[in-house]
Design an enzyme around this catalytic site. Structure first.
Site, short mmCIF file in Angstrom:
data_model
loop_
_atom_site.label_atom_id
_atom_site.label_comp_id
_atom_site.label_asym_id
_atom_site.label_seq_id
_atom_site.Cartn_x
_atom_site.Cartn_y
_atom_site.Cartn_z
N ASP A 28 9.53 2.87 1.37
CA ASP A 28 8.10 4.18 2.06
C ASP A 28 8.81 3.92 3.21
OD1 ASP A 28 5.03 5.49 2.63
OD2 ASP A 28 4.25 4.15 1.31
N ARG A 64 -2.82 -3.48 13.16
CA ARG A 64 -1.84 -3.33 13.43
C ARG A 64 -1.95 -2.06 14.69
NH1 ARG A 64 -2.34 0.82 7.77
NH2 ARG A 64 -4.00 0.58 8.53
N GLU A 97 8.13 -0.62 1.40
CA GLU A 97 7.92 -0.70 3.45
C GLU A 97 9.07 -1.71 3.67
OE1 GLU A 97 3.90 0.65 5.02
OE2 GLU A 97 3.55 -1.64 2.99
N LYS A 155 3.50 10.42 7.06
CA LYS A 155 2.63 10.28 8.65
C LYS A 155 3.20 10.51 9.68
CE LYS A 155 -0.10 6.50 7.46
NZ LYS A 155 -1.63 6.80 7.33
N GLN A 209 5.29 4.72 7.63
CA GLN A 209 4.71 4.23 9.19
C GLN A 209 5.87 4.09 10.26
OE1 GLN A 209 1.22 1.82 9.21
NE2 GLN A 209 0.82 2.43 7.58
N TRP A 227 1.13 -1.07 0.11
CA TRP A 227 -0.05 -0.01 -0.24
C TRP A 227 0.68 1.28 0.14
CZ3 TRP A 227 -5.00 0.87 0.20
CH2 TRP A 227 -5.93 2.58 0.60
#
Length: 440
Positions: free
Chosen positions: A247, A410, A214, A276, A250, A141
């Site tokens: 990425d 999560r 990620e 974020k 998070q 994502w």
């Protein structure tokens, strides 16, 4: 003058008539009035422990006093400028981010959201390489804009219209559900990676530009790549003349126990995207890369000129966020608190048949809900029931409810969460799982 917080007699009537839907299967069935620290408070007076840091973004807790003070001071001095103008906050933010990478990635462009910064990173990679094909994990994502959505495989692809051209995927390393196994039955990640790139080579038209992943896959189920995987991935990319993009929307800014997750494996990407966790809940992102790539992109006409590039107000907040993380040693705290949280989650695995796995690093953790430990069959409906019961008991949890991925929680409380709050959250989660399990 009526304020934005005016309470109407029936807000849900206004929601039904005026609030557009944007992909969430439903809205949380309470109106949030305010938030502070690790808690959000509803208009009905309920206090709810937030184990998602808002949208995984309020890493210093809600309404952090120092962040609030920065917003107040900066908004009274500089809120927004013409995009070609620079200010001290934006220059200082770029400098701080560069130094946090040990100046391995010294060039920084401050932007707004995760989708936007991934869009910029992919555009930069294409500008530098002169190629257009992009590789990403099949559980990825990366956003909902054209190129970032094209690199996203976990959802939002089935619109029945053409997407960004040149999108290719490779299998995601998933130790709990291995697709390539060794003699011991464990994930053979090297074989999986070799297979993935053999498929890339077969499908590519000879224009491979970049690979974006990620370093810990979040929306795909809190999947931590095995040691050595990211280094091998970088070699695969560079053998093909591709740029590697991490990425870290998070995983950045101390959440996993380091400034950035890539530092854990000592694998530096060609381009790093941050969002974020940088803005403490405000829209702030940053593209970070080498001086050589920045110069090459500039020479080749790279442009990503937006209305809010280098905005001073959010840049000032980013500086405050980084100062607090460094001063309070929040990376080390995230590692220690994450170990405490992980131990509690492992206890849930040991005591509940429907909790199949606990995994993660630092204060980015996950548990996978299953129907039974023998088949490991996914149990999205059980996860939804646990989510609902947690909310009723005063804990907000986020479950990955994307197709084929249901049943993974999560768990990402603020870096400022206390041990007492972690214990309280674990107790509520245990109670909710126990009650749902008793109904089977």
């Amino acid at each position: 003058m009526k304020t934005a917080f005016e309470k109407r007699t029936d807000p849900w009537k206004d929601v039904e008539q005026h609030v557009g839907r944007y992909g969430a299967p439903f809205f949380i069935p309470e109106i949030i009035d305010h938030a502070n620290g690790s808690y959000i408070y509803t208009e009905s007076g309920r206090k709810i422990l937030d184990f998602t840091s808002g949208q995984m973004s309020s890493t210093l807790g809600h309404s952090n006093p120092e962040v609030v003070q920065t917003i107040q001071q900066a908004s009274a001095r500089l809120d927004h400028l013409f995009s070609g103008m620079l200010s001290r906050p934006s220059i200082n933010l770029c400098t701080k981010i560069a130094h946090s990478t040990a100046d391995l990635l010294p060039k920084v462009i401050p932007l707004t959201t995760g989708s936007e910064v991934n869009e910029a990173a992919l555009r930069l990679a294409k500008a530098v390489t002169g190629k257009f094909e992009v590789v990403s994990f099949n559980r990825s994502w990366h956003g909902v804009t054209e190129a970032s959505a094209g690199a996203t495989y976990s959802a939002a692809r089935k619109l029945g219209v053409p997407g960004s051209p040149g999108q290719l995927s490779i299998p995601t390393p998933y130790s709990y559900r291995p697709d390539f196994v060794n003699a011991a039955g464990s994930l053979d990640w090297q074989k999986q990676l070799d297979y993935g790139f053999s498929m890339v080579d077969a499908q590519s038209v000879g224009s491979l530009a970049a690979c974006i992943v990620e370093p810990i896959v979040s929306g795909g189920g809190i999947l931590v790549p095995p040691p050595g995987y990211l280094a091998a991935l970088k070699r695969k990319c560079h053998e093909r003349g591709m740029l590697l993009i991490f990425d870290e929307a998070q995983t950045g800014f101390a959440r996993t126990g380091d400034w950035y997750a890539f530092q854990h494996e000592e694998v530096t990407p060609d381009i790093l995207t941050l969002s974020k966790t940088l803005g403490a809940g405000l829209p702030l992102a940053a593209l970070v890369t080498t001086a050589q790539l920045e110069q090459a992109a500039y020479a080749n006409g790279f442009i990503f000129y937006t209305s809010h590039v280098n905005d001073p107000l959010v840049a000032a907040v980013g500086c405050t966020v980084m100062d607090i993380i460094e001063r309070d040693q929040l990376a080390a705290q995230a590692l220690e608190k994450g170990q405490f949280l992980h131990k509690g989650l492992q206890q849930l695995v040991a005591t509940h048949e429907i909790v199949g796995d606990a995994r993660g690093r630092g204060l980015l953790q996950g548990i996978e809900i299953i129907k039974d430990s023998t088949t490991k069959e996914r149990a999205a409906e059980l996860g939804n029931s646990i989510t609902t019961r947690c909310f009723q008991l005063g804990l907000h949890m986020n479950i990955v409810c994307l197709p084929g991925m249901g049943g993974v929680f999560r768990i990402a409380p603020p870096l400022t969460v206390s041990y007492a709050e972690l214990t309280a959250g674990l107790q509520i989660l245990d109670q909710a799982i126990t009650e749902v399990e008793a109904q089977l």
